[in-house]
Design a protein around this motif. Structure first.
Motif, short mmCIF file in Angstrom:
data_model
loop_
_atom_site.label_atom_id
_atom_site.label_comp_id
_atom_site.label_asym_id
_atom_site.label_seq_id
_atom_site.Cartn_x
_atom_site.Cartn_y
_atom_site.Cartn_z
N THR A 1 74.71 85.37 -13.24
CA THR A 1 74.54 83.99 -12.80
C THR A 1 74.40 83.98 -11.29
O THR A 1 75.22 84.57 -10.58
CB THR A 1 75.75 83.13 -13.22
OG1 THR A 1 75.91 83.22 -14.63
CG2 THR A 1 75.56 81.68 -12.84
N CYS A 2 73.36 83.33 -10.82
CA CYS A 2 73.11 83.24 -9.38
C CYS A 2 74.24 82.46 -8.70
O CYS A 2 74.65 81.41 -9.19
CB CYS A 2 71.77 82.57 -9.12
SG CYS A 2 71.35 82.48 -7.36
N GLU B 1 73.91 87.90 -7.34
CA GLU B 1 75.31 87.77 -7.75
C GLU B 1 76.24 87.92 -6.57
O GLU B 1 77.43 87.69 -6.68
CB GLU B 1 75.67 88.87 -8.74
CG GLU B 1 75.03 88.76 -10.08
CD GLU B 1 75.50 89.90 -10.96
OE1 GLU B 1 76.53 89.70 -11.64
OE2 GLU B 1 74.85 90.95 -10.97
N CYS C 1 67.42 85.07 -6.86
CA CYS C 1 68.77 84.95 -7.38
C CYS C 1 69.57 86.21 -7.05
O CYS C 1 69.03 87.31 -6.99
CB CYS C 1 68.75 84.73 -8.89
SG CYS C 1 68.17 83.09 -9.37
N SER D 1 73.77 89.85 -18.54
CA SER D 1 73.54 88.52 -17.99
C SER D 1 74.25 88.35 -16.66
O SER D 1 75.38 88.79 -16.48
CB SER D 1 74.03 87.47 -18.98
OG SER D 1 73.86 86.20 -18.46
N ARG E 1 71.44 79.68 -11.77
CA ARG E 1 70.56 80.13 -12.85
C ARG E 1 71.08 81.41 -13.48
O ARG E 1 71.57 82.30 -12.80
CB ARG E 1 69.18 80.36 -12.26
CG ARG E 1 68.13 80.78 -13.23
CD ARG E 1 66.80 80.89 -12.50
NE ARG E 1 65.74 81.20 -13.42
CZ ARG E 1 64.49 81.30 -13.05
NH1 ARG E 1 64.15 81.14 -11.79
NH2 ARG E 1 63.57 81.58 -13.94
N LYS E 2 70.97 81.53 -14.79
CA LYS E 2 71.33 82.75 -15.50
C LYS E 2 70.08 83.61 -15.61
O LYS E 2 68.99 83.10 -15.86
CB LYS E 2 71.88 82.43 -16.89
CG LYS E 2 73.21 81.71 -16.83
CD LYS E 2 73.86 81.67 -18.19
CE LYS E 2 75.16 80.92 -18.17
NZ LYS E 2 76.16 81.46 -17.29
N TYR E 3 70.26 84.92 -15.42
CA TYR E 3 69.14 85.85 -15.49
C TYR E 3 69.63 87.22 -15.94
O TYR E 3 70.82 87.49 -15.99
CB TYR E 3 68.42 85.92 -14.13
CG TYR E 3 69.26 86.47 -13.00
CD1 TYR E 3 69.18 87.81 -12.64
CD2 TYR E 3 70.15 85.65 -12.31
CE1 TYR E 3 69.96 88.31 -11.61
CE2 TYR E 3 70.92 86.15 -11.28
CZ TYR E 3 70.82 87.48 -10.93
OH TYR E 3 71.59 87.97 -9.91
N SER E 4 68.69 88.09 -16.25
CA SER E 4 69.01 89.43 -16.74
C SER E 4 69.13 90.40 -15.57
O SER E 4 68.26 90.46 -14.71
CB SER E 4 67.90 89.90 -17.69
OG SER E 4 68.07 91.26 -17.98
#
Length: 139
Positions: free
Chosen positions: A68-69, A130, A128, A66, A76-79
């Motif tokens: 988080t942008c 990190e 997005c 996981s 937004r959380k994304y994979s």
């Protein structure tokens, strides 16, 4: 011969070492069917413990995957293992002046409530990430 009995609406499978009386109401109809021995209480508890352990491992793997942008206003959380999702964000930092809240890049879109401020749509689109951008910050 007699017709075959209908299966119960909600059959219960009891462990072979479980007491029956807590599971069968007084004067209830009871059918016994074969189909192999049901698991013991210890076997059921071990299976539940295995499922819980597997669920914990899956949750830990999902947390490692996981992200988080960090773009302003996104969060937004994304994979990490999939493609980065589209992102709507701001290019300027937030401004909190007296009770007004707004993004410095969108000074005409003011909010006076935190939820309304968080709902102000981004003025830029992208994907997005990190990685903090130069001059950027956390969402």
């Amino acid at each position: 011969g007699p017709p075959a009995p209908l299966p119960p609406a909600h059959p219960r499978i009891l462990p072979s070492d479980a007491p029956v009386s807590p599971h069968v109401p007084d004067r209830a109809s009871l059918s016994v069917a074969s189909g192999g021995p049901p698991p013991t209480l210890a076997a059921r508890e071990a299976a539940l413990a295995d499922r819980a352990r597997l669920a914990q491992i899956a949750a830990e793997e999902a947390a490692r995957d996981s992200a988080t942008c960090v773009r302003l206003g996104c969060g937004r959380k994304y994979s990490r293992s999939g493609p980065a999702p589209a992102c709507s964000h701001h290019v300027g930092p937030p401004v909190f002046h007296e009770t007004a809240k707004f993004w410095s890049c969108c000074p005409k879109k003011k909010a006076y409530d935190w939820d309304d401020f968080r709902a102000i749509p981004g003025c830029r689109t992208g994907f997005c990430t990190e990685e903090k951008e130069e001059g950027g910050g956390k969402a």
